[in-house]
Scaffold this motif. Sequence first.
Motif, PDB file in Angstrom:
ATOM      1  N   ARG A  90      -7.315  -1.158  28.349  1.00  0.00           N
ATOM      2  CA  ARG A  90      -7.859  -1.764  29.574  1.00  0.00           C
ATOM      3  C   ARG A  90      -9.020  -0.972  30.147  1.00  0.00           C
ATOM      4  O   ARG A  90      -9.960  -1.522  30.687  1.00  0.00           O
ATOM      5  N   ARG A  93      -0.605 -16.573  39.260  1.00  0.00           N
ATOM      6  CA  ARG A  93      -1.839 -17.362  39.268  1.00  0.00           C
ATOM      7  C   ARG A  93      -2.096 -17.971  37.890  1.00  0.00           C
ATOM      8  O   ARG A  93      -2.418 -19.151  37.760  1.00  0.00           O
ATOM      9  N   LEU A  94      -1.935 -17.154  36.842  1.00  0.00           N
ATOM     10  CA  LEU A  94      -2.216 -17.662  35.499  1.00  0.00           C
ATOM     11  C   LEU A  94      -1.253 -18.789  35.130  1.00  0.00           C
ATOM     12  O   LEU A  94      -1.634 -19.746  34.466  1.00  0.00           O
ATOM     13  N   GLY A 137      -6.000 -13.364  24.096  1.00  0.00           N
ATOM     14  CA  GLY A 137      -6.027 -13.282  25.554  1.00  0.00           C
ATOM     15  C   GLY A 137      -4.871 -14.090  26.101  1.00  0.00           C
ATOM     16  O   GLY A 137      -5.035 -14.952  26.963  1.00  0.00           O
ATOM     17  N   SER A 138      -3.687 -13.796  25.594  1.00  0.00           N
ATOM     18  CA  SER A 138      -2.504 -14.645  25.832  1.00  0.00           C
ATOM     19  C   SER A 138      -1.971 -14.547  27.255  1.00  0.00           C
ATOM     20  O   SER A 138      -1.155 -15.376  27.666  1.00  0.00           O
ATOM     21  N   ASP A 170      -3.317  -9.491  23.471  1.00  0.00           N
ATOM     22  CA  ASP A 170      -3.858  -9.226  24.819  1.00  0.00           C
ATOM     23  C   ASP A 170      -3.852  -7.722  25.078  1.00  0.00           C
ATOM     24  O   ASP A 170      -3.147  -6.965  24.407  1.00  0.00           O
ATOM     25  N   LEU A 171      -4.609  -7.336  26.091  1.00  0.00           N
ATOM     26  CA  LEU A 171      -4.599  -5.950  26.564  1.00  0.00           C
ATOM     27  C   LEU A 171      -3.261  -5.618  27.208  1.00  0.00           C
ATOM     28  O   LEU A 171      -2.834  -4.465  27.212  1.00  0.00           O
ATOM     29  N   ARG A 175      -8.229 -19.083  25.567  1.00  0.00           N
ATOM     30  CA  ARG A 175      -8.495 -19.794  26.830  1.00  0.00           C
ATOM     31  C   ARG A 175      -8.797 -18.802  27.957  1.00  0.00           C
ATOM     32  O   ARG A 175      -8.058 -17.841  28.165  1.00  0.00           O
TER      33      ARG A 175
HETATM   34  C1  SAM Z   1      -7.680 -15.344  32.729  1.00  0.00           C
HETATM   35  S1  SAM Z   1      -6.491 -14.652  31.659  1.00  0.00           S
HETATM   36  C2  SAM Z   1      -6.089 -16.069  30.641  1.00  0.00           C
HETATM   37  C3  SAM Z   1      -4.718 -15.962  30.035  1.00  0.00           C
HETATM   38  C4  SAM Z   1      -4.296 -17.162  29.178  1.00  0.00           C
HETATM   39  N1  SAM Z   1      -5.203 -17.357  28.071  1.00  0.00           N
HETATM   40  C5  SAM Z   1      -4.188 -18.421  29.985  1.00  0.00           C
HETATM   41  O1  SAM Z   1      -4.936 -19.360  29.750  1.00  0.00           O
HETATM   42  O2  SAM Z   1      -3.326 -18.452  30.892  1.00  0.00           O
HETATM   43  C6  SAM Z   1      -7.416 -13.662  30.547  1.00  0.00           C
HETATM   44  C7  SAM Z   1      -6.558 -12.720  29.701  1.00  0.00           C
HETATM   45  O3  SAM Z   1      -7.429 -12.094  28.756  1.00  0.00           O
HETATM   46  C8  SAM Z   1      -7.062 -10.732  28.624  1.00  0.00           C
HETATM   47  N2  SAM Z   1      -8.246  -9.984  28.177  1.00  0.00           N
HETATM   48  C9  SAM Z   1      -9.384  -9.720  28.869  1.00  0.00           C
HETATM   49  N3  SAM Z   1     -10.243  -8.999  28.123  1.00  0.00           N
HETATM   50  C10 SAM Z   1      -9.629  -8.796  26.925  1.00  0.00           C
HETATM   51  C11 SAM Z   1      -9.989  -8.100  25.733  1.00  0.00           C
HETATM   52  N4  SAM Z   1     -11.164  -7.458  25.630  1.00  0.00           N
HETATM   53  N5  SAM Z   1      -9.111  -8.083  24.683  1.00  0.00           N
HETATM   54  C12 SAM Z   1      -7.912  -8.725  24.782  1.00  0.00           C
HETATM   55  N6  SAM Z   1      -7.520  -9.402  25.888  1.00  0.00           N
HETATM   56  C13 SAM Z   1      -8.353  -9.429  26.944  1.00  0.00           C
HETATM   57  C14 SAM Z   1      -6.584 -10.325  30.029  1.00  0.00           C
HETATM   58  O4  SAM Z   1      -5.734  -9.205  29.962  1.00  0.00           O
HETATM   59  C15 SAM Z   1      -5.885 -11.609  30.478  1.00  0.00           C
HETATM   60  O5  SAM Z   1      -4.507 -11.578  30.166  1.00  0.00           O
END
Ligand code: SAM
Length: 279
Positions: free
Chosen positions: A14, A30-31, A60-61, A83-84, A121
Amino acid sequence: MSAGEMDAIGRRARDSVPYLFPEHISEVDRLDVQHYAIRAEIQGNYLAPLDRPQRILDVGSGTGQWAFELCEEFPDAVVVGFDLVASKANAPANYCLVRGNLLQGDGLPFADDSFDFVHQRFLVAGIPLQSWPEAVRRLVAVTRPGGWIELVESSYEVNPGGPATRRLFDLIGAAASLRGLDGTGEVGRRLPDYLAAAGAGAVQAGTLTVPIGEWAGRAGSLGAADFRAAASRLTDVVESELGVDRDEYWELIATALQECEQHRSRYVIPYAYGRKPPC
Ligand SMILES: C[S@@+](CC[C@H](N)C(=O)[O-])C[C@H]1O[C@@H](n2cnc3c(N)ncnc32)[C@H](O)[C@@H]1O
């Protein structure tokens, strides 16, 4: 590996990312609200014409909610979240989370050609604008020939929109641009180009819309709750990076929501999906 070591890896991952939304427990709610708002709109969880996928990847789950529902729909499939941060508790048995940073290293930590369906997404707040072509290339690389890749993204647009809503998006966009992220909606417009440039064919693109406001019943309440929560979560960013007073910012959010109610506005969500050409 212990849970402590896993957390340390997650924290390190992160620390080196530009992701706009702060990590906080309320971000989980929120998500999920956002997920339900979209599911209500498309009456399902994806748009690509899937045929019993066996291996599914969600990049980005987030909370894992989307992936958990895919586990239920395809009980014989293995669904991998990437995901992170960790997913929610109580994951289905056919779900597996891999923690990591999409932007680090030479690619995703999966073999090429290994997933039937790759979904991503709402990563616009996490992937710098310049990194999008490479990020999508990585998604296509791990998709098997004949498999599908689907991208669903945020925009800076409600339709019809009023002046307060426009100013709100302009502020959020300015904060995003300062971090090298898309601040104008360019990513959403270019999703099909990214897929085609990465070698995907049969590309289809369009926009979903989620209603914002009580005027649209339960779906609109979900949309408004997500809109309010997403904008509010960025208060510190807008204050510290743009010097906007937080009371003024909250007033702007409240006015934007009133506008959405009056105009019967819908939030615009661009999507595109494509198929990796069969061998
Ligand atoms: C807005 S959330 C969307 C989560 C899910 N895809 C949804 O639609 O509900 C974005 C997610 O992307 C992850 N994320 C952001 N940058 C990332 C990266 N460089 N590598 C992996 N995950 C990442 C964040 O931790 C977060 O959980």
